[in-house]
Write an enzyme that holds these catalytic residues in place. Structure first.
Site, PDB file in Angstrom:
ATOM      1  N   GLY A   1     -30.762 -44.658   9.404  1.00 10.44           N
ATOM      2  CA  GLY A   1     -31.826 -45.462   8.805  1.00 10.44           C
ATOM      3  C   GLY A   1     -32.046 -45.096   7.346  1.00 10.44           C
ATOM      4  O   GLY A   1     -32.209 -45.972   6.485  1.00 10.44           O
TER       5      GLY A   1
ATOM      6  N   GLN B   1     -21.602 -39.120  26.746  1.00  9.02           N
ATOM      7  CA  GLN B   1     -20.909 -37.845  26.679  1.00  9.02           C
ATOM      8  C   GLN B   1     -21.788 -36.738  27.268  1.00  9.02           C
ATOM      9  O   GLN B   1     -22.970 -36.661  26.946  1.00  9.02           O
ATOM     10  CB  GLN B   1     -20.601 -37.544  25.218  1.00  9.02           C
TER      11      GLN B   1
ATOM     12  N   ASP C   1     -35.566 -46.990  21.992  1.00  8.98           N
ATOM     13  CA  ASP C   1     -36.487 -48.101  21.724  1.00  8.98           C
ATOM     14  C   ASP C   1     -35.775 -49.323  21.139  1.00  8.98           C
ATOM     15  O   ASP C   1     -36.089 -50.461  21.493  1.00  8.98           O
ATOM     16  CB  ASP C   1     -37.595 -47.652  20.760  1.00  8.98           C
TER      17      ASP C   1
ATOM     18  N   GLY D   1     -36.437 -46.717  12.043  1.00  9.02           N
ATOM     19  CA  GLY D   1     -35.745 -45.452  12.264  1.00  9.02           C
ATOM     20  C   GLY D   1     -35.462 -44.754  10.948  1.00  9.02           C
ATOM     21  O   GLY D   1     -34.987 -45.379   9.989  1.00  9.02           O
ATOM     22  N   ALA D   2     -35.785 -43.475  10.890  1.00  9.48           N
ATOM     23  CA  ALA D   2     -35.607 -42.696   9.662  1.00  9.48           C
ATOM     24  C   ALA D   2     -34.724 -41.485   9.909  1.00  9.48           C
ATOM     25  O   ALA D   2     -34.892 -40.431   9.308  1.00  9.48           O
ATOM     26  CB  ALA D   2     -36.962 -42.271   9.112  1.00  9.48           C
ATOM     27  N   GLY D   3     -33.763 -41.612  10.833  1.00 12.41           N
ATOM     28  CA  GLY D   3     -32.733 -40.584  10.988  1.00 12.41           C
ATOM     29  C   GLY D   3     -31.673 -40.802   9.914  1.00 12.41           C
ATOM     30  O   GLY D   3     -31.884 -41.561   8.957  1.00 12.41           O
ATOM     31  N   GLY D   4     -30.520 -40.155  10.084  1.00 15.93           N
ATOM     32  CA  GLY D   4     -29.468 -40.276   9.072  1.00 15.93           C
ATOM     33  C   GLY D   4     -29.073 -41.715   8.803  1.00 15.93           C
ATOM     34  O   GLY D   4     -28.900 -42.115   7.643  1.00 15.93           O
TER      35      GLY D   4
ATOM     36  N   GLU E   1     -26.592 -44.166  16.183  1.00 14.39           N
ATOM     37  CA  GLU E   1     -26.317 -43.977  17.602  1.00 14.39           C
ATOM     38  C   GLU E   1     -26.789 -45.163  18.448  1.00 14.39           C
ATOM     39  O   GLU E   1     -26.263 -45.406  19.524  1.00 14.39           O
ATOM     40  CB  GLU E   1     -26.942 -42.658  18.107  1.00 14.39           C
TER      41      GLU E   1
ATOM     42  N   THR F   1     -23.960 -22.349  24.715  1.00 13.14           N
ATOM     43  CA  THR F   1     -22.678 -22.528  24.026  1.00 13.14           C
ATOM     44  C   THR F   1     -21.479 -22.204  24.932  1.00 13.14           C
ATOM     45  O   THR F   1     -21.545 -21.345  25.810  1.00 13.14           O
ATOM     46  CB  THR F   1     -22.602 -21.660  22.751  1.00 13.14           C
TER      47      THR F   1
ATOM     48  N   HIS G   1     -25.521 -35.764  26.392  1.00 15.18           N
ATOM     49  CA  HIS G   1     -25.546 -35.333  24.999  1.00 15.18           C
ATOM     50  C   HIS G   1     -25.536 -36.503  24.016  1.00 15.18           C
ATOM     51  O   HIS G   1     -26.222 -36.487  23.003  1.00 15.18           O
ATOM     52  CB  HIS G   1     -24.306 -34.461  24.784  1.00 15.18           C
TER      53      HIS G   1
ATOM     54  N   ARG H   1     -16.734 -39.976  22.162  1.00 19.28           N
ATOM     55  CA  ARG H   1     -16.870 -39.673  20.743  1.00 19.28           C
ATOM     56  C   ARG H   1     -16.180 -38.373  20.378  1.00 19.28           C
ATOM     57  O   ARG H   1     -16.251 -37.397  21.105  1.00 19.28           O
ATOM     58  CB  ARG H   1     -18.352 -39.550  20.377  1.00 19.28           C
TER      59      ARG H   1
ATOM     60  N   LEU I   1     -28.814 -26.444  25.339  1.00 16.14           N
ATOM     61  CA  LEU I   1     -27.389 -26.117  25.437  1.00 16.14           C
ATOM     62  C   LEU I   1     -27.124 -24.621  25.483  1.00 16.14           C
ATOM     63  O   LEU I   1     -27.717 -23.853  24.745  1.00 16.14           O
ATOM     64  CB  LEU I   1     -26.651 -26.673  24.211  1.00 16.14           C
TER      65      LEU I   1
ATOM     66  N   ARG J   1     -13.822 -29.347  28.574  1.00 20.35           N
ATOM     67  CA  ARG J   1     -15.177 -29.743  28.938  1.00 20.35           C
ATOM     68  C   ARG J   1     -15.238 -30.680  30.143  1.00 20.35           C
ATOM     69  O   ARG J   1     -16.016 -30.475  31.056  1.00 20.35           O
ATOM     70  CB  ARG J   1     -15.812 -30.508  27.774  1.00 20.35           C
TER      71      ARG J   1
ATOM     72  N   HIS K   1     -22.212 -32.479  28.197  1.00 19.71           N
ATOM     73  CA  HIS K   1     -21.810 -31.111  27.894  1.00 19.71           C
ATOM     74  C   HIS K   1     -21.901 -30.341  29.215  1.00 19.71           C
ATOM     75  O   HIS K   1     -22.874 -30.506  29.939  1.00 19.71           O
ATOM     76  CB  HIS K   1     -22.775 -30.531  26.851  1.00 19.71           C
TER      77      HIS K   1
HETATM   78  C1  LIG Z   1     -27.964 -30.906  19.937  1.00 19.45           C
HETATM   79  C2  LIG Z   1     -27.142 -31.958  19.232  1.00 19.45           C
HETATM   80  C3  LIG Z   1     -26.205 -31.586  18.280  1.00 19.45           C
HETATM   81  C4  LIG Z   1     -25.430 -32.546  17.607  1.00 19.45           C
HETATM   82  N1  LIG Z   1     -24.497 -32.137  16.678  1.00 19.45           N
HETATM   83  C5  LIG Z   1     -23.755 -33.068  16.024  1.00 19.45           C
HETATM   84  C6  LIG Z   1     -22.800 -32.675  15.022  1.00 19.45           C
HETATM   85  O1  LIG Z   1     -22.635 -31.491  14.719  1.00 19.45           O
HETATM   86  N2  LIG Z   1     -22.069 -33.627  14.400  1.00 19.45           N
HETATM   87  C7  LIG Z   1     -22.217 -34.965  14.692  1.00 19.45           C
HETATM   88  O2  LIG Z   1     -21.532 -35.788  14.090  1.00 19.45           O
HETATM   89  N3  LIG Z   1     -23.134 -35.363  15.618  1.00 19.45           N
HETATM   90  C8  LIG Z   1     -23.895 -34.462  16.279  1.00 19.45           C
HETATM   91  N4  LIG Z   1     -24.812 -34.877  17.231  1.00 19.45           N
HETATM   92  C9  LIG Z   1     -25.083 -36.312  17.359  1.00 19.45           C
HETATM   93  C10 LIG Z   1     -25.912 -36.805  16.172  1.00 19.45           C
HETATM   94  O3  LIG Z   1     -26.818 -35.802  15.780  1.00 19.45           O
HETATM   95  C11 LIG Z   1     -26.710 -38.068  16.483  1.00 19.45           C
HETATM   96  O4  LIG Z   1     -25.861 -39.011  17.064  1.00 19.45           O
HETATM   97  C12 LIG Z   1     -27.285 -38.684  15.213  1.00 19.45           C
HETATM   98  O5  LIG Z   1     -28.030 -37.731  14.510  1.00 19.45           O
HETATM   99  C13 LIG Z   1     -28.164 -39.910  15.473  1.00 19.45           C
HETATM  100  O6  LIG Z   1     -28.700 -40.362  14.232  1.00 19.45           O
HETATM  101  P1  LIG Z   1     -29.467 -41.745  14.104  1.00 19.45           P
HETATM  102  O7  LIG Z   1     -29.749 -41.958  12.666  1.00 19.45           O
HETATM  103  O8  LIG Z   1     -28.720 -42.809  14.803  1.00 19.45           O
HETATM  104  O9  LIG Z   1     -30.809 -41.525  14.917  1.00 19.45           O
HETATM  105  P2  LIG Z   1     -31.921 -40.361  14.933  1.00 19.45           P
HETATM  106  O10 LIG Z   1     -31.650 -39.268  13.998  1.00 19.45           O
HETATM  107  O11 LIG Z   1     -32.129 -40.041  16.363  1.00 19.45           O
HETATM  108  O12 LIG Z   1     -33.195 -41.107  14.380  1.00 19.45           O
HETATM  109  C14 LIG Z   1     -33.852 -42.130  15.085  1.00 19.45           C
HETATM  110  C15 LIG Z   1     -35.033 -42.576  14.269  1.00 19.45           C
HETATM  111  O13 LIG Z   1     -35.609 -43.731  14.857  1.00 19.45           O
HETATM  112  C16 LIG Z   1     -37.011 -43.574  14.926  1.00 19.45           C
HETATM  113  N5  LIG Z   1     -37.480 -44.423  16.015  1.00 19.45           N
HETATM  114  C17 LIG Z   1     -37.013 -44.495  17.277  1.00 19.45           C
HETATM  115  N6  LIG Z   1     -37.700 -45.415  17.973  1.00 19.45           N
HETATM  116  C18 LIG Z   1     -38.604 -45.952  17.129  1.00 19.45           C
HETATM  117  C19 LIG Z   1     -39.613 -46.954  17.246  1.00 19.45           C
HETATM  118  N7  LIG Z   1     -39.832 -47.602  18.399  1.00 19.45           N
HETATM  119  N8  LIG Z   1     -40.371 -47.238  16.167  1.00 19.45           N
HETATM  120  C20 LIG Z   1     -40.190 -46.585  14.991  1.00 19.45           C
HETATM  121  N9  LIG Z   1     -39.240 -45.644  14.830  1.00 19.45           N
HETATM  122  C21 LIG Z   1     -38.468 -45.331  15.880  1.00 19.45           C
HETATM  123  C22 LIG Z   1     -37.224 -42.102  15.115  1.00 19.45           C
HETATM  124  O14 LIG Z   1     -38.528 -41.753  14.731  1.00 19.45           O
HETATM  125  C23 LIG Z   1     -36.156 -41.553  14.175  1.00 19.45           C
HETATM  126  O15 LIG Z   1     -36.642 -41.559  12.853  1.00 19.45           O
HETATM  127  C24 LIG Z   1     -25.587 -33.924  17.911  1.00 19.45           C
HETATM  128  C25 LIG Z   1     -26.526 -34.303  18.861  1.00 19.45           C
HETATM  129  C26 LIG Z   1     -27.289 -33.333  19.539  1.00 19.45           C
HETATM  130  C27 LIG Z   1     -28.236 -33.778  20.597  1.00 19.45           C
END
Ligand SMILES: Cc1cc2nc3c(=O)[nH]c(=O)nc-3n(C[C@H](O)[C@H](O)[C@H](O)COP(=O)(O)OP(=O)(O)OC[C@H]3O[C@@H](n4cnc5c(N)ncnc54)[C@H](O)[C@@H]3O)c2cc1C
Lengths: 76, 586
Positions: free
Chosen positions: B19, B240, B221, B14-17, B385, B254, B353, B396, B252, B286, B242
């Site tokens: 990871g 959660q 996953d 995972g390469a989100g925030g 997450e 608003t 959400h 949350r 969404l 909400r 919306h």
């Molecule tokens: C519309 C929206 C607005 C939001 N706004 C806010 C906000 O303002 N403030 C706040 O605090 N939160 C907010 N959230 C929640 C927040 O954005 C998420 O909870 C958070 O970004 C999740 O980050 P993460 O690093 O856990 O995962 P993600 O950013 O979802 O990254 C998951 C990573 O895992 C990788 N991955 C998944 N499965 C596999 C696999 N099998 N093999 C290899 N890689 C895989 C994906 O490619 C990705 O890189 C919002 C959510 C939504 C939907």
């Protein structure tokens, strides 16, 4: 086919709005795109999600090379 | 079958925030790190976050972590673990300032400090009044965070495996995790990534609902991988919602629309919120609005041919007011609902959400082996997450998720560094059957000559969750939901797709993703059916109140036997007095 399949996967984005718009477009039009159009689409997909969204939703003017594509996307 | 094996000190899935934050900690400690992602890192779902990240910096007005902690405990409806919550809120300032030093372009005050804005649920002096605690980079906070962390990782020489999908964990006889089996999408080849530490950061699984704000890649996953490897999932009944997502699309709308005078109608054209909240009507909180909408639909007063949505009317405001006060709304509605709200109402439904539950961890990101005691799964960590620390409990607080990614991403990275140093371990030998589970899944899919359509089973799964386990839950409906979702799970054992090609085969990926969604959906439904109270986001018509005597405990679901166990909530913070449960009123 490989190349189109790669493009299909690269329509998976970080934002739902883009997933919806791109996938509608791809389902309807991908197979009919010319090699030039495919090149533009490929370059487009390499741009940031936030830019793509601003262009597709009409909040920002896209660069000239994408205006035709963005118009097509907006019609979807 | 011989498959390629590659060795790393650590593998981050995972390469989100979360990871990226964890990987940075590892790479900067000079460990050899591989980060896998299904999509290019900066296209992870974190990019969608707009609102901001919380920290009690007090740049605008007095604030401190005690108040932030109180808000988070209360927001969690007393299901959050107070040690982890104290840890997160105390670390928040450091986490945000560190990100600032990494180059994150936060909005600023004239004096150069980070600008902060108010957000629902953030208060000063233990609930007294609203406080400005959210830090943002315009409306692109998640985007800026991802880019900042990605650049930093590139500099630290983190190795990225982009468009690689992890399929299953490698676990040995002793139960230790030794890496993952993963598939390179470009070739369809499968490899073992052999590691001393494996960190899951795969994000949420909001795609189990037909109405979801989540991007398509959010298929849980990591949760599926954990469940198949015998690891329990915690508090899965808490999601959660919306109130106003576009019906059928999820995008969404608003809350500002109702703020400007838009209101909700049922199929009879009745402004039903007048019955549920006579004074504030459509501006109720909400959860009240979402519950009223769900009740109208449940009782047959939904609009549309399937009576499955509610209408959000705003044409009475006039095109000029809509364009001026609600910019972008007409475009969104036209594009995703096929209506021009200056003429026709927008079809909306309560929309999923955020996932509060997940893979159980302690506050160092180490994955818990089970519901009782503090034993951990050696070699396995989780953050973001997909993990349940649990700081969000039953609900949350807005902006606490991005904070969770930063704090627990870093903490789990630090723990990995410590564990690898302390043990100075070599890689443990891979068991002979290391890749068997993943290969068997692939072999079954690739050899199937007939069976169930991925599209249809996926749609049935989402429909079942939406109908039987949505924002407001009814007893008969939950029981029926358990039966139906088990049936969906059974059908998912027979998935079939025609195209067996290897290169970027989206059909194969979607089948593998659906198998993960099934674990998430079953755990959610079974956990929700069992919890006989209403708490936070879990809202039951037959048990309308919170029941602390019997239910102030975490649910642990085990895939084997579809079994539930429970674990007490940790009410004892690290250094301060416990916040005793009180009624949650705002
Ligand atoms: C519309 C929206 C607005 C939001 N706004 C806010 C906000 O303002 N403030 C706040 O605090 N939160 C907010 N959230 C929640 C927040 O954005 C998420 O909870 C958070 O970004 C999740 O980050 P993460 O690093 O856990 O995962 P993600 O950013 O979802 O990254 C998951 C990573 O895992 C990788 N991955 C998944 N499965 C596999 C696999 N099998 N093999 C290899 N890689 C895989 C994906 O490619 C990705 O890189 C919002 C959510 C939504 C939907």
């Amino acid at each position: 086919m490989g190349d189109l399949d790669r493009i299909r996967w690269q329509c998976r984005r970080g934002m739902l709005e883009l997933d919806l718009v791109l996938n509608r477009f791809v389902e309807a039009e991908l197979e009919g795109l010319s090699p030039e159009q495919l090149g533009v689409f490929r370059a487009f997909l390499a741009e940031n999600d936030t830019l793509l969204l601003a262009w597709v939703m009409g909040q920002e003017e896209p660069p000239a090379q994408y205006t035709g594509l963005v118009r097509q996307l907006q019609q979807r | 079958m011989a498959i390629t094996t590659r060795q790393f000190d650590a593998v981050v899935v995972g390469a989100g925030g979360s990871g990226l934050r964890a990987a940075l900690q590892l790479a900067e400690a000079n460990l050899r790190v591989a980060v896998l992602s299904k999509v290019f890192p900066t296209r992870s779902h974190t990019v969608a976050a707009q609102g901001g990240v919380s920290a009690s910096l007090g740049n605008e007005e007095p604030d401190n972590w005690h108040w932030h902690m109180y808000d988070t405990v209360k927001g969690s409806d007393y299901l959050g673990d107070q040690d982890a919550i104290e840890f997160m809120c105390r670390k928040a300032n450091e986490a945000v300032i560190e990100l600032e030093h990494f180059g994150m372009p936060f909005d600023r005050l004239d004096n150069g400090k980070i600008y902060q804005r108010p957000f629902g649920g953030h208060t000063s002096n233990y609930g007294e009044r609203a406080v400005k605690r959210a830090c943002a980079a315009a409306d692109r906070t998640g985007h800026a965070m991802l880019h900042t962390l990605y650049q930093r990782n590139v500099r630290a020489k983190t190795q990225f495996f982009v468009e690689w999908m992890a399929l299953d964990l490698v676990r040995n006889q002793a139960g230790d995790v030794l890496g993952v089996v993963a598939m390179e999408m470009e070739t369809g080849e499968v490899a073992i990534l052999h590691a001393k530490a494996t960190l899951l950061a795969t994000g949420g699984a909001g795609r189990i609902y037909s109405a979801s704000t989540n991007a398509f890649i959010n298929t849980g996953d990591g949760l599926g991988m954990a469940a198949r490897a015998g690891i329990p999932l915690e508090d899965m009944e808490f999601w959660q919602f919306h109130p106003t997502g576009v019906a059928g699309a999820g995008v969404l709308i608003t809350e500002g629309v109702r703020g400007e005078g838009g209101f909700l109608l049922n199929k009879n054209g009745e402004r039903f919120m007048e019955r549920y909240a006579p004074t504030v009507k459509d501006l109720a909180s909400r959860d009240v609005v979402a519950r009223a909408m769900a009740t109208e639909i449940k009782e047959g007063r939904g609009a549309g041919k399937d009576a499955d949505h509610i209408l959000l009317k705003l044409d009475h405001l006039g095109a000029d007011v809509i364009d001026k006060r609600l910019p972008g709304i007409r475009e969104i509605a036209k594009k995703f609902a096929n209506v021009d709200p200056a003429k026709d109402p927008i079809p909306v439904v309560p929309t999923c959400h955020y996932q509060m539950g997940g893979i159980p961890t302690n506050m160092h990101g180490q994955v818990l082996a089970g519901h009782s005691g503090n034993a951990i799964v050696k070699g396995l960590y989780a953050a973001g997450e997909c993990a349940c620390v649990s700081v969000h409990g039953a609900n949350r607080l807005g902006t606490n998720s991005l904070l969770d990614l930063l704090v627990f991403g870093k903490a789990s990275g630090e723990q990995v560094v410590k564990d690898l140093r302390a043990d100075a371990i070599a890689h443990q030998d891979l068991p002979k059957d290391a890749a068997d589970r993943a290969l068997a899944r692939l072999a079954r899919l690739d050899s199937a000559k007939s069976g169930e359509s991925v599209h249809e089973v996926g749609a049935e799964l989402r429909r079942t969750m939406q109908l039987h386990c949505g924002v407001f839950r009814f007893p008969d409906s939950l029981a029926e939901g358990v039966r139906k979702i088990n049936e969906v799970a059974e059908r998912a054992g027979r998935l079939y797709f025609k195209d067996k090609s290897k290169v970027f085969n989206t059909a194969r990926v979607e089948a593998l993703e659906l198998e993960n969604l099934v674990e998430v959906a079953v755990s959610t439904m079974v956990s929700a059916h069992a919890r006989q109270e209403s708490r936070g986001a879990h809202d039951r018509s037959d048990f309308p109140n919170r029941d602390d005597a019997n239910w102030m405990k975490h649910t642990f679901w085990y895939k084997e036997g579809n079994r539930l166990e429970y674990r007490p909530v940790n009410l004892k913070p690290l250094t301060v007095e416990s916040f005793e449960p009180k009624a949650r009123v705002y």
